[in-house]
Write an enzyme that holds these catalytic residues in place. Sequence first.
Site, PDB file in Angstrom:
ATOM      1  N   MET A  23       2.166   4.723   1.626  1.00  0.00           N
ATOM      2  CA  MET A  23       2.515   5.441   2.746  1.00  0.00           C
ATOM      3  C   MET A  23       0.963   5.904   3.531  1.00  0.00           C
ATOM      4  O   MET A  23       0.147   5.902   3.075  1.00  0.00           O
ATOM      5  CB  MET A  23       2.910   6.627   3.142  1.00  0.00           C
ATOM      6  CG  MET A  23       4.769   5.905   2.767  1.00  0.00           C
ATOM      7  SD  MET A  23       5.615   8.061   2.681  1.00  0.00           S
ATOM      8  CE  MET A  23       5.598   7.405   4.736  1.00  0.00           C
ATOM      9  N   ASP A  24       0.688   6.111   4.947  1.00  0.00           N
ATOM     10  CA  ASP A  24      -1.108   6.023   5.793  1.00  0.00           C
ATOM     11  C   ASP A  24      -1.965   4.899   5.461  1.00  0.00           C
ATOM     12  O   ASP A  24      -2.635   5.841   5.387  1.00  0.00           O
ATOM     13  CB  ASP A  24      -1.094   8.346   4.943  1.00  0.00           C
ATOM     14  CG  ASP A  24      -0.817   8.328   6.462  1.00  0.00           C
ATOM     15  OD1 ASP A  24      -0.655   7.891   7.670  1.00  0.00           O
ATOM     16  OD2 ASP A  24      -1.693   9.685   5.857  1.00  0.00           O
ATOM     17  N   GLU A  55       8.386  -3.117   6.545  1.00  0.00           N
ATOM     18  CA  GLU A  55       8.830  -1.913   5.599  1.00  0.00           C
ATOM     19  C   GLU A  55      10.161  -2.518   4.751  1.00  0.00           C
ATOM     20  O   GLU A  55      11.251  -2.153   4.750  1.00  0.00           O
ATOM     21  CB  GLU A  55      10.349  -1.128   6.414  1.00  0.00           C
ATOM     22  CG  GLU A  55       9.828  -0.142   7.468  1.00  0.00           C
ATOM     23  CD  GLU A  55       8.754   1.167   6.608  1.00  0.00           C
ATOM     24  OE1 GLU A  55       8.506   1.221   5.438  1.00  0.00           O
ATOM     25  OE2 GLU A  55       8.313   1.501   7.263  1.00  0.00           O
ATOM     26  N   ALA A  56       9.390  -3.619   4.254  1.00  0.00           N
ATOM     27  CA  ALA A  56      10.353  -5.017   3.446  1.00  0.00           C
ATOM     28  C   ALA A  56      10.483  -4.381   1.961  1.00  0.00           C
ATOM     29  O   ALA A  56      10.711  -4.956   1.539  1.00  0.00           O
ATOM     30  CB  ALA A  56       9.455  -5.895   3.234  1.00  0.00           C
ATOM     31  N   GLN A  57      10.202  -3.081   1.813  1.00  0.00           N
ATOM     32  CA  GLN A  57      10.183  -2.396   0.059  1.00  0.00           C
ATOM     33  C   GLN A  57      12.303  -1.806   0.301  1.00  0.00           C
ATOM     34  O   GLN A  57      12.050  -2.202   0.042  1.00  0.00           O
ATOM     35  CB  GLN A  57       9.734  -1.038  -0.002  1.00  0.00           C
ATOM     36  CG  GLN A  57      10.376  -0.071   1.482  1.00  0.00           C
ATOM     37  CD  GLN A  57       9.227   0.128   2.347  1.00  0.00           C
ATOM     38  OE1 GLN A  57       8.819  -0.228   2.823  1.00  0.00           O
ATOM     39  NE2 GLN A  57       9.165   1.365   2.913  1.00  0.00           N
ATOM     40  N   GLY A  90      -1.430   2.356   6.537  1.00  0.00           N
ATOM     41  CA  GLY A  90      -2.163   1.466   8.203  1.00  0.00           C
ATOM     42  C   GLY A  90      -0.445   0.265   7.725  1.00  0.00           C
ATOM     43  O   GLY A  90      -1.433  -1.050   8.324  1.00  0.00           O
ATOM     44  N   GLY A 147       0.920  -0.970   0.182  1.00  0.00           N
ATOM     45  CA  GLY A 147      -0.308  -0.074  -0.149  1.00  0.00           C
ATOM     46  C   GLY A 147       1.495   1.662   0.138  1.00  0.00           C
ATOM     47  O   GLY A 147       2.621   1.231   0.210  1.00  0.00           O
ATOM     48  N   SER A 157       2.032  -0.620   9.143  1.00  0.00           N
ATOM     49  CA  SER A 157       2.787  -1.205  10.228  1.00  0.00           C
ATOM     50  C   SER A 157       1.216  -1.299  11.237  1.00  0.00           C
ATOM     51  O   SER A 157       1.770  -2.562  12.295  1.00  0.00           O
ATOM     52  CB  SER A 157       3.360   0.113  11.026  1.00  0.00           C
ATOM     53  OG  SER A 157       4.616   0.404   9.708  1.00  0.00           O
TER      54      SER A 157
END
Length: 214
Positions: free
Chosen positions: A11-12, A87-89, A14, A9, A16
């Site tokens: 940022m922002d 943060e797998a990117q 959801g 998705g 995490s």
Amino acid sequence: MAELVFFSGTMDSGKSTLALQVDHNHRARGRRGLLFTRDDRAGADVISSRLGLERPAHEVTEGTDFERVVAVAARDGGPIDYLVCDEAQFYAPAQVEQLARVVDELGVDVYAFGITSDFMTRLFPGSARLVELADRVQVLQVEALCWCGARATHNARTVDGTMVVEGAQVVVGDVAADAGEVGYEVLCRRHHMRRETAAAHRAVIDLGREAAVH
């Protein structure tokens, strides 16, 4: 059977928060897992949500070998049932391949969470490899919104509200950056291509009002 799932998705959206919820649900059922992250906005060794939730996590570095970490943890404390990888990117493609082997060879579920593309709309190498290898790719159901109200599909990097389109692919920032800091804003494709952030839109409106007064 174990599986590799990539939740993606903007940022922002959801990511995490969902990562922490997945961990909670599995722990509540007596499963043993490990949490990983890289370059979380709250600092090292933690997964943090904008809702205020946090959990300690292993910080992923260039030298992290997921197969070895899982093997050592299993040796020292018993079988590992799942991994939550936030943060797998930012993970290297080779590390994503390690995660696939953790699933296939060790029977451990892997839940990866990350942004698909960067501020220049280019795929992160880690995300690209996850799309290629994952058993399932799931787009988060919570939609982030552009300032115009449309669904946000792109991440924009800003400095003082001004969108920039050049620079290093990885620069840690947040959607609530202070003035002068590198920040990020989620935009729909139309406004990303126009390079029109919320601040830029407000400036145009203010200019129009000022012209009308004079």
